[in-house]
Design a protein around this motif. Structure first.
Motif, PDB file in Angstrom:
ATOM      1  N   VAL A 117       0.855  -1.181   0.000  1.00  0.00           N
ATOM      2  CA  VAL A 117       0.000   0.000   0.000  1.00  0.00           C
ATOM      3  C   VAL A 117       0.895   1.236   0.000  1.00  0.00           C
ATOM      4  CG1 VAL A 117      -1.616   1.380   1.374  1.00  0.00           C
ATOM      5  CG2 VAL A 117      -1.964  -1.092   1.135  1.00  0.00           C
ATOM      6  N   GLU A 118       0.571   2.181  -0.878  1.00  0.00           N
ATOM      7  CA  GLU A 118       1.317   3.439  -0.936  1.00  0.00           C
ATOM      8  C   GLU A 118       0.426   4.562  -0.426  1.00  0.00           C
ATOM      9  OE1 GLU A 118       3.340   6.020  -4.482  1.00  0.00           O
ATOM     10  OE2 GLU A 118       3.911   3.903  -4.313  1.00  0.00           O
ATOM     11  N   CYS A 119       0.853   5.223   0.637  1.00  0.00           N
ATOM     12  CA  CYS A 119       0.097   6.313   1.241  1.00  0.00           C
ATOM     13  C   CYS A 119       0.609   7.662   0.735  1.00  0.00           C
ATOM     14  CB  CYS A 119       0.209   6.260   2.765  1.00  0.00           C
ATOM     15  SG  CYS A 119      -0.375   4.736   3.511  1.00  0.00           S
ATOM     16  N   GLY A 120      -0.244   8.679   0.806  1.00  0.00           N
ATOM     17  CA  GLY A 120       0.124   9.999   0.342  1.00  0.00           C
ATOM     18  C   GLY A 120      -0.691  10.357  -0.900  1.00  0.00           C
ATOM     19  N   THR A 121      -0.322  11.438  -1.537  1.00  0.00           N
ATOM     20  CA  THR A 121       0.890  12.224  -1.402  1.00  0.00           C
ATOM     21  C   THR A 121       0.797  13.107  -0.157  1.00  0.00           C
ATOM     22  OG1 THR A 121       1.286  12.229  -3.777  1.00  0.00           O
ATOM     23  CG2 THR A 121       2.323  13.976  -2.514  1.00  0.00           C
ATOM     24  N   VAL A 122       1.926  13.160   0.594  1.00  0.00           N
ATOM     25  CA  VAL A 122       2.014  13.997   1.778  1.00  0.00           C
ATOM     26  C   VAL A 122       3.014  15.117   1.518  1.00  0.00           C
ATOM     27  CG1 VAL A 122       3.776  12.513   2.859  1.00  0.00           C
ATOM     28  CG2 VAL A 122       2.366  14.016   4.283  1.00  0.00           C
ATOM     29  N   THR A 123       2.681  16.311   1.990  1.00  0.00           N
ATOM     30  CA  THR A 123       3.554  17.474   1.886  1.00  0.00           C
ATOM     31  C   THR A 123       3.987  17.893   3.285  1.00  0.00           C
ATOM     32  OG1 THR A 123       1.625  18.940   1.899  1.00  0.00           O
ATOM     33  CG2 THR A 123       2.472  18.258  -0.245  1.00  0.00           C
ATOM     34  N   PRO A 124       5.104  18.641   3.391  1.00  0.00           N
ATOM     35  CA  PRO A 124       5.568  19.009   4.736  1.00  0.00           C
ATOM     36  C   PRO A 124       4.507  19.698   5.583  1.00  0.00           C
ATOM     37  CG  PRO A 124       7.303  19.429   3.151  1.00  0.00           C
ATOM     38  CD  PRO A 124       6.079  19.038   2.351  1.00  0.00           C
ATOM     39  N   LEU A 125       3.826  20.688   5.012  1.00  0.00           N
ATOM     40  CA  LEU A 125       2.794  21.415   5.747  1.00  0.00           C
ATOM     41  C   LEU A 125       1.416  20.963   5.297  1.00  0.00           C
ATOM     42  CD1 LEU A 125       4.288  25.023   5.553  1.00  0.00           C
ATOM     43  CD2 LEU A 125       4.487  23.371   7.423  1.00  0.00           C
ATOM     44  N   GLY A 156       5.622  14.770  -1.587  1.00  0.00           N
ATOM     45  CA  GLY A 156       5.509  15.842  -2.559  1.00  0.00           C
ATOM     46  C   GLY A 156       5.892  17.175  -1.960  1.00  0.00           C
ATOM     47  N   ALA A 157       5.600  18.247  -2.692  1.00  0.00           N
ATOM     48  CA  ALA A 157       5.960  19.606  -2.302  1.00  0.00           C
ATOM     49  C   ALA A 157       4.705  20.440  -2.092  1.00  0.00           C
ATOM     50  CB  ALA A 157       6.836  20.246  -3.375  1.00  0.00           C
ATOM     51  N   ASN A 158       4.765  21.347  -1.136  1.00  0.00           N
ATOM     52  CA  ASN A 158       3.664  22.279  -0.933  1.00  0.00           C
ATOM     53  C   ASN A 158       3.547  23.238  -2.114  1.00  0.00           C
ATOM     54  OD1 ASN A 158       4.300  21.943   2.402  1.00  0.00           O
ATOM     55  ND2 ASN A 158       2.164  22.052   1.741  1.00  0.00           N
ATOM     56  N   LYS A 159       2.321  23.603  -2.425  1.00  0.00           N
ATOM     57  CA  LYS A 159       2.048  24.448  -3.588  1.00  0.00           C
ATOM     58  C   LYS A 159       2.798  25.770  -3.523  1.00  0.00           C
ATOM     59  CE  LYS A 159      -1.776  26.690  -6.062  1.00  0.00           C
ATOM     60  NZ  LYS A 159      -3.246  26.869  -6.124  1.00  0.00           N
ATOM     61  N   ASP A 160       2.858  26.387  -2.333  1.00  0.00           N
ATOM     62  CA  ASP A 160       3.465  27.719  -2.190  1.00  0.00           C
ATOM     63  C   ASP A 160       4.898  27.663  -1.683  1.00  0.00           C
ATOM     64  OD1 ASP A 160       1.059  28.881  -3.022  1.00  0.00           O
ATOM     65  OD2 ASP A 160       0.258  28.852  -0.978  1.00  0.00           O
ATOM     66  N   SER A 161       5.515  26.509  -1.718  1.00  0.00           N
ATOM     67  CA  SER A 161       6.875  26.377  -1.208  1.00  0.00           C
ATOM     68  C   SER A 161       7.862  27.206  -2.024  1.00  0.00           C
ATOM     69  CB  SER A 161       7.301  24.910  -1.236  1.00  0.00           C
ATOM     70  OG  SER A 161       8.659  24.782  -0.861  1.00  0.00           O
ATOM     71  N   GLU A 162       8.806  27.825  -1.335  1.00  0.00           N
ATOM     72  CA  GLU A 162       9.871  28.560  -2.019  1.00  0.00           C
ATOM     73  C   GLU A 162      11.021  27.640  -2.402  1.00  0.00           C
ATOM     74  OE1 GLU A 162      11.042  31.896   0.328  1.00  0.00           O
ATOM     75  OE2 GLU A 162       9.062  32.843   0.252  1.00  0.00           O
ATOM     76  N   ASP A 163      11.054  26.437  -1.841  1.00  0.00           N
ATOM     77  CA  ASP A 163      12.108  25.462  -2.153  1.00  0.00           C
ATOM     78  C   ASP A 163      11.455  24.090  -2.260  1.00  0.00           C
ATOM     79  OD1 ASP A 163      14.351  23.897  -2.444  1.00  0.00           O
ATOM     80  OD2 ASP A 163      15.099  24.208  -0.393  1.00  0.00           O
ATOM     81  N   ARG A 164      10.941  23.783  -3.436  1.00  0.00           N
ATOM     82  CA  ARG A 164      10.213  22.527  -3.598  1.00  0.00           C
ATOM     83  C   ARG A 164      11.121  21.320  -3.412  1.00  0.00           C
ATOM     84  NH1 ARG A 164       5.764  23.721  -8.398  1.00  0.00           N
ATOM     85  NH2 ARG A 164       4.303  24.814  -7.025  1.00  0.00           N
ATOM     86  N   VAL A 165      12.347  21.396  -3.893  1.00  0.00           N
ATOM     87  CA  VAL A 165      13.283  20.290  -3.671  1.00  0.00           C
ATOM     88  C   VAL A 165      13.487  20.087  -2.181  1.00  0.00           C
ATOM     89  CG1 VAL A 165      15.637  19.485  -4.042  1.00  0.00           C
ATOM     90  CG2 VAL A 165      14.400  20.596  -5.911  1.00  0.00           C
ATOM     91  N   GLY A 166      13.594  21.192  -1.445  1.00  0.00           N
ATOM     92  CA  GLY A 166      13.731  21.093   0.006  1.00  0.00           C
ATOM     93  C   GLY A 166      12.562  20.412   0.674  1.00  0.00           C
ATOM     94  N   ASP A 167      11.354  20.568   0.104  1.00  0.00           N
ATOM     95  CA  ASP A 167      10.181  19.891   0.658  1.00  0.00           C
ATOM     96  C   ASP A 167      10.325  18.377   0.575  1.00  0.00           C
ATOM     97  OD1 ASP A 167       9.112  22.364   1.147  1.00  0.00           O
ATOM     98  OD2 ASP A 167       7.246  22.025   0.032  1.00  0.00           O
ATOM     99  N   TYR A 168      10.857  17.882  -0.553  1.00  0.00           N
ATOM    100  CA  TYR A 168      11.068  16.443  -0.683  1.00  0.00           C
ATOM    101  C   TYR A 168      12.101  15.948   0.333  1.00  0.00           C
ATOM    102  CZ  TYR A 168       8.438  16.545  -5.064  1.00  0.00           C
ATOM    103  OH  TYR A 168       7.454  16.684  -6.010  1.00  0.00           O
ATOM    104  N   VAL A 169      13.142  16.726   0.523  1.00  0.00           N
ATOM    105  CA  VAL A 169      14.166  16.367   1.506  1.00  0.00           C
ATOM    106  C   VAL A 169      13.553  16.332   2.908  1.00  0.00           C
ATOM    107  CG1 VAL A 169      16.314  17.105   2.597  1.00  0.00           C
ATOM    108  CG2 VAL A 169      16.071  17.221   0.106  1.00  0.00           C
ATOM    109  N   THR A 170      12.703  17.302   3.208  1.00  0.00           N
ATOM    110  CA  THR A 170      12.027  17.335   4.511  1.00  0.00           C
ATOM    111  C   THR A 170      11.169  16.095   4.714  1.00  0.00           C
ATOM    112  OG1 THR A 170      12.006  19.750   4.569  1.00  0.00           O
ATOM    113  CG2 THR A 170      10.378  18.616   5.935  1.00  0.00           C
ATOM    114  N   GLY A 171      10.432  15.709   3.680  1.00  0.00           N
ATOM    115  CA  GLY A 171       9.605  14.512   3.782  1.00  0.00           C
ATOM    116  C   GLY A 171      10.431  13.266   4.011  1.00  0.00           C
TER     117      GLY A 171
END
Length: 348
Positions: free
Chosen positions: A81-89, A139-154
């Motif tokens: 089972v694959e859950c998500g997509t989840v974003t940092p915020l 995934g990345a938050n829609k309004d993120s200033e660093d989308r790559v950073g969002d993936y790293v955070t996840g």
């Protein structure tokens, strides 16, 4: 009991699609999901990207966005089972209506926009996992200033909690997200993720997959495969929803968003074949998009997928579908003289 669950699913189709999905999640949390009897058919067991799966039929991301019902879905018969997509915020996603059931076409159009409760809620639920293969689609938050950073955070927050990670850069409903599939952007994304992964405790290391769109040209497929291989990712999932529109009969066919379900089967399978050719054995593939029968699952496997995933077909066929797919797929494998799923991969 499978019939009872399928009849209940039919009743839910009279409701707004998003409301029906919410009721389904609550029913599964209440323990009302199907539970097949007996062990699974061993012909469907497979080792995929280092994961030992009881069967090759998985639940795609999007159904269990917030890691609320992965246990009941494993109990219903899915091999993983694959859950998500989840974003940092947490984010609300796009305005409703944003989910459309195209009954005449056995298809779904969605423009959900990564609506989810965020990493903290997701991680708290995933921490209660008691077995089974459960992946995290990040995934990345829609309004993120660093989308790559969002993936790293996840990756960092869910390290040690998920059985595998899927990097989702292929949703059409977050503006600009699919641009991460271009060679330079993908190299940066996977490079930063590899750097972050190498700095995390080694005991939490699990496979990492990339989920791609079906709307790719052969040159783009080749470039993605080269970047994936160089970054030593473990697998690619082909594919997410499509922004294209094959001929459709439903009144809501012109709604904006990603199309999934039966009309996606041919396109996603053609793209799967392109990936199998371009990958040239460097990494395995998962086939998603349009799977609604044992024949569809078999076609994906024969085209180069080691495992398959589905979601939209459950809307029209109910939760008993997974058992029917497995039974039919096993019969097809044996009829063609295969003794395992792995033997049938890329044989057509």
């Amino acid at each position: 009991m499978s019939l009872v669950h399928d009849l209940a699913a039919g009743a839910l189709r009279s409701l707004d699609p998003e409301d029906a999905h919410g009721l389904t999640i609550r029913a599964l949390q209440a323990g009302l999901g199907p539970r097949p009897r007996g062990p699974g058919d061993p012909i469907l067991a497979i080792r995929f990207a280092g994961l030992d799966l009881p069967n090759c039929v998985g639940l795609a991301a999007g159904f269990d966005k917030n890691a609320q019902v992965y246990g009941p879905m494993l109990a219903a018969g899915f091999g993983f089972v694959e859950c998500g997509t989840v974003t940092p915020l947490p984010q609300a996603g796009n305005p409703r209506p944003r989910l459309f059931r195209l009954t005449e076409d056995r298809a779904v159009i969605n423009r959900m926009g990564f609506n989810n409760e965020g990493l903290e809620a997701f991680a708290g639920r995933l921490a209660r996992r008691q077995g089974g293969v459960v992946g995290a689609n990040i995934g990345a938050n829609k309004d993120s200033e660093d989308r790559v950073g969002d993936y790293v955070t996840g990756l960092r927050r869910l390290w040690g909690l998920a059985s595998y990670f899927t990097i989702n850069i292929s949703s059409p409903n977050t503006p600009g997200l699919r641009a991460l599939q271009t060679k330079d952007a993908l190299e940066e994304l996977l490079g930063r993720l590899a750097e972050a992964r190498d700095a995390l405790p080694p005991e939490g290391k699990v496979p990492m997959f990339l989920k791609v769109a079906p709307d790719l040209e052969p040159a783009e497929v080749e470039a993605i495969c080269d970047v994936v291989a160089a970054a030593e990712l473990d697998a690619v999932i082909v594919s997410n929803t499509t922004i294209s529109r094959p001929p459709l009969n439903s009144a809501q066919a012109s709604e904006a968003g990603g199309l999934s379900g039966a009309p996606l089967m041919d396109l996603s399978t053609r793209t799967l074949r392109l990936f199998h050719q371009a990958a040239d054995g460097r990494f395995p593939l998962a086939g998603a998009g349009g799977v609604s029968s044992g024949a569809d699952a078999y076609a994906k496997i024969r085209a180069g997928a080691c495992v398959v995933q589905l979601y939209s077909a459950l809307v029209f066929s109910g939760p008993g579908l997974v058992g029917r797919i497995k039974t039919d797929l096993a019969a097809r494998l044996r009829a063609d003289g295969f003794s395992s799923t792995a033997e049938a991969v890329a044989t057509a």
